[in-house]
Scaffold this motif. Structure first.
Motif, PDB file in Angstrom:
ATOM      1  N   LEU A  22       6.747  23.223  12.385  1.00 51.43           N
ATOM      2  CA  LEU A  22       6.388  24.295  11.466  1.00 51.43           C
ATOM      3  C   LEU A  22       6.733  25.662  12.044  1.00 51.43           C
ATOM      4  O   LEU A  22       7.199  26.542  11.324  1.00 51.43           O
ATOM      5  CB  LEU A  22       4.904  24.213  11.126  1.00 51.43           C
ATOM      6  N   MET A  23       6.544  25.846  13.334  1.00 51.42           N
ATOM      7  CA  MET A  23       6.857  27.137  13.961  1.00 51.42           C
ATOM      8  C   MET A  23       8.358  27.436  13.921  1.00 51.42           C
ATOM      9  O   MET A  23       8.751  28.599  13.885  1.00 51.42           O
ATOM     10  CB  MET A  23       6.358  27.176  15.403  1.00 51.42           C
ATOM     11  N   ARG A  24       9.164  26.391  13.905  1.00 50.23           N
ATOM     12  CA  ARG A  24      10.614  26.605  13.808  1.00 50.23           C
ATOM     13  C   ARG A  24      11.034  27.013  12.402  1.00 50.23           C
ATOM     14  O   ARG A  24      12.058  27.678  12.219  1.00 50.23           O
ATOM     15  CB  ARG A  24      11.367  25.340  14.234  1.00 50.23           C
ATOM     16  N   ASP A  25      10.242  26.595  11.402  1.00 46.90           N
ATOM     17  CA  ASP A  25      10.560  26.916  10.011  1.00 46.90           C
ATOM     18  C   ASP A  25       9.259  27.113   9.219  1.00 46.90           C
ATOM     19  O   ASP A  25       8.865  26.258   8.429  1.00 46.90           O
ATOM     20  CB  ASP A  25      11.398  25.777   9.406  1.00 46.90           C
ATOM     21  N   PRO A  26       8.596  28.252   9.445  1.00 41.55           N
ATOM     22  CA  PRO A  26       7.274  28.479   8.837  1.00 41.55           C
ATOM     23  C   PRO A  26       7.269  28.526   7.307  1.00 41.55           C
ATOM     24  O   PRO A  26       6.226  28.331   6.689  1.00 41.55           O
ATOM     25  CB  PRO A  26       6.824  29.826   9.398  1.00 41.55           C
ATOM     26  N   SER A  27       8.395  28.752   6.698  1.00 43.17           N
ATOM     27  CA  SER A  27       8.419  28.841   5.229  1.00 43.17           C
ATOM     28  C   SER A  27       8.621  27.476   4.564  1.00 43.17           C
ATOM     29  O   SER A  27       8.582  27.383   3.335  1.00 43.17           O
ATOM     30  CB  SER A  27       9.519  29.811   4.779  1.00 43.17           C
ATOM     31  N   SER A  28       8.806  26.433   5.344  1.00 43.03           N
ATOM     32  CA  SER A  28       9.040  25.098   4.794  1.00 43.03           C
ATOM     33  C   SER A  28       7.755  24.516   4.213  1.00 43.03           C
ATOM     34  O   SER A  28       6.762  24.318   4.923  1.00 43.03           O
ATOM     35  CB  SER A  28       9.583  24.165   5.882  1.00 43.03           C
ATOM     36  N   LEU A  29       7.795  24.213   2.929  1.00 39.39           N
ATOM     37  CA  LEU A  29       6.635  23.632   2.261  1.00 39.39           C
ATOM     38  C   LEU A  29       6.324  22.247   2.834  1.00 39.39           C
ATOM     39  O   LEU A  29       5.158  21.921   3.106  1.00 39.39           O
ATOM     40  CB  LEU A  29       6.883  23.542   0.751  1.00 39.39           C
ATOM     41  N   SER A  30       7.347  21.435   3.046  1.00 36.34           N
ATOM     42  CA  SER A  30       7.104  20.076   3.547  1.00 36.34           C
ATOM     43  C   SER A  30       6.538  20.099   4.968  1.00 36.34           C
ATOM     44  O   SER A  30       5.659  19.296   5.304  1.00 36.34           O
ATOM     45  CB  SER A  30       8.366  19.224   3.480  1.00 36.34           C
ATOM     46  N   LEU A  31       7.008  21.017   5.810  1.00 35.86           N
ATOM     47  CA  LEU A  31       6.469  21.112   7.168  1.00 35.86           C
ATOM     48  C   LEU A  31       5.031  21.624   7.163  1.00 35.86           C
ATOM     49  O   LEU A  31       4.208  21.181   7.968  1.00 35.86           O
ATOM     50  CB  LEU A  31       7.359  21.991   8.049  1.00 35.86           C
ATOM     51  N   ASN A  32       4.730  22.532   6.246  1.00 33.81           N
ATOM     52  CA  ASN A  32       3.351  22.993   6.092  1.00 33.81           C
ATOM     53  C   ASN A  32       2.445  21.840   5.668  1.00 33.81           C
ATOM     54  O   ASN A  32       1.338  21.690   6.187  1.00 33.81           O
ATOM     55  CB  ASN A  32       3.268  24.127   5.064  1.00 33.81           C
ATOM     56  N   GLU A  33       2.926  21.020   4.744  1.00 35.36           N
ATOM     57  CA  GLU A  33       2.145  19.878   4.281  1.00 35.36           C
ATOM     58  C   GLU A  33       1.960  18.850   5.403  1.00 35.36           C
ATOM     59  O   GLU A  33       0.874  18.300   5.563  1.00 35.36           O
ATOM     60  CB  GLU A  33       2.809  19.239   3.069  1.00 35.36           C
ATOM     61  N   GLN A  34       3.019  18.600   6.169  1.00 33.39           N
ATOM     62  CA  GLN A  34       2.914  17.656   7.282  1.00 33.39           C
ATOM     63  C   GLN A  34       1.890  18.136   8.313  1.00 33.39           C
ATOM     64  O   GLN A  34       1.077  17.349   8.804  1.00 33.39           O
ATOM     65  CB  GLN A  34       4.273  17.459   7.958  1.00 33.39           C
TER      66      GLN A  34
END
Length: 63
Positions: A22-34
């Motif tokens: 998530l820190m590498r791509d904070p705007s990613s919805l899927s990473l936020n959900e994960q």
């Protein structure tokens, strides 16, 4: 307790991996959900452990 410790270590590792992604791509919805799912699992498990320890402590007091 070993199984419990192993499971806790696994959940911590999964949460850490999800957080780093998530820190590498904070705007990613899927990473936020994960990350949210991993953190929820970890939080739920630690709350369950805490509840078990409190119950065990209370049972020992009443003996």
């Amino acid at each position: 307790m070993d199984d419990s410790n192993q499971h806790l270590k696994h959940l911590i590792k999964q949460t850490d991996i999800a957080f780093k992604a998530l820190m590498r791509d904070p705007s990613s919805l899927s990473l936020n959900e994960q990350y949210d799912r991993a953190k929820l699992e970890l939080d739920s498990y630690t709350a369950s452990l805490k509840h078990s320890l409190i119950q065990r402590n209370q049972q020992q007091r009443h003996r």
